[in-house]
Motif scaffolding. Sequence first.
Motif, PDB file in Angstrom:
ATOM      1  N   LYS A 173       0.823  -1.206   0.000  1.00  0.00           N
ATOM      2  CA  LYS A 173       0.000   0.000   0.000  1.00  0.00           C
ATOM      3  C   LYS A 173       0.864   1.266   0.000  1.00  0.00           C
ATOM      4  CE  LYS A 173      -3.710  -0.205   2.728  1.00  0.00           C
ATOM      5  NZ  LYS A 173      -4.496  -0.495   3.957  1.00  0.00           N
ATOM      6  N   ALA A 177       0.877   4.265  -2.777  1.00  0.00           N
ATOM      7  CA  ALA A 177       0.692   5.656  -2.330  1.00  0.00           C
ATOM      8  C   ALA A 177       1.687   6.584  -3.007  1.00  0.00           C
ATOM      9  CB  ALA A 177       0.839   5.741  -0.809  1.00  0.00           C
ATOM     10  N   PHE A 208      -4.719   8.077  -3.779  1.00  0.00           N
ATOM     11  CA  PHE A 208      -4.060   7.318  -2.711  1.00  0.00           C
ATOM     12  C   PHE A 208      -4.776   7.479  -1.365  1.00  0.00           C
ATOM     13  CE2 PHE A 208      -1.427  10.587  -0.494  1.00  0.00           C
ATOM     14  CZ  PHE A 208      -1.344   9.993   0.774  1.00  0.00           C
ATOM     15  N   TYR A 213      -4.128   4.099   1.106  1.00  0.00           N
ATOM     16  CA  TYR A 213      -2.745   3.644   0.988  1.00  0.00           C
ATOM     17  C   TYR A 213      -1.885   4.305   2.067  1.00  0.00           C
ATOM     18  CZ  TYR A 213      -4.272   1.828  -3.547  1.00  0.00           C
ATOM     19  OH  TYR A 213      -4.926   1.148  -4.541  1.00  0.00           O
ATOM     20  N   HIS A 215       1.214   6.410   3.584  1.00  0.00           N
ATOM     21  CA  HIS A 215       2.157   7.510   3.351  1.00  0.00           C
ATOM     22  C   HIS A 215       2.928   7.734   4.645  1.00  0.00           C
ATOM     23  CE1 HIS A 215       3.478  11.716   2.813  1.00  0.00           C
ATOM     24  NE2 HIS A 215       3.415  11.456   1.516  1.00  0.00           N
ATOM     25  N   ASN A 250       7.255   3.448   0.198  1.00  0.00           N
ATOM     26  CA  ASN A 250       7.203   4.763  -0.438  1.00  0.00           C
ATOM     27  C   ASN A 250       8.425   4.996  -1.313  1.00  0.00           C
ATOM     28  OD1 ASN A 250       5.572   6.715   2.237  1.00  0.00           O
ATOM     29  ND2 ASN A 250       4.736   5.360   0.666  1.00  0.00           N
TER      30      ASN A 250
END
Length: 271
Positions: A173, A177, A208, A213, A215, A250
């Motif tokens: 996820k 994102a 996102f 998602y 972050h 990320n």
Amino acid sequence: MSIEKPTKTIEDTYASRGIVEGIISSVAMKEVMLDRTMPRYILKSMMSGFLLAIVTIFMLAMKTQMAGALPGVVNLMGAIAFSIALVLIVLTHSELLTSNFMYLTVGMYYRAINVTKAMWLFAVCFLGNILGAFVLFGLLYFTQVMTPEMIEALTKTVSAKTVEPTWYAILVKAIFANFFINIGIYVSLMFKEGMTKTFFIAAGVVIFVFMGYEHVVYNAGLFVGMLFYNFDGANWLAVLKNIVFAFVGNYIGGGVMIGLLYAYLNGTPKK
């Protein structure tokens, strides 16, 4: 009558070379700020964390005050609200860790910045982002802005991001994102007009956030909020799990899938 075959070179395939060159120039400026004006760089990083945290408070207020509304409508409005924060961050040239994943990966590919310096910049930027959230929640702590309902919503959100998901779910996820965030930023760099840039920056963020998602900077702001308002309500080992795998995810989504990909598609380090 014969038609001559067009003569093309490899350079003709570099469809967005100008954007990459702009990113490299930006990386050079980031390095100068880090080396020569560290306090200014930290302040720019703090502004990003502050903006994300203040929009987080807005989203919590929206969730609690619109409790009877359709969840999908509330989520969409929250996603649109959150996109405003990233637009402000980008247009004010504030420093956000997750967009730096893309920028500095391009810089490392073209040897505009070395790996050690890039890692140091990531660390300082992330620290500044977190400090910005501390400033925001520190100011709010002595007010009545955070209602009991908002604190309960904050606790549920943190639990859903830390205790419930597996490390793999957080990782994937988080990839999605930052993929959406940075593809929006990359496309926005093709335009100079403010509203067009705003649209493309916001579009990736809305997707996102609506999809839930991960972050890492937004999550860190939530965890800072828990430090102030419900310290015992968080599983801090699970919080660490989220930060680690959201950070890695990320980077993959923004640094590798966007930064490295488009750096490669637009030239080689020798060029």
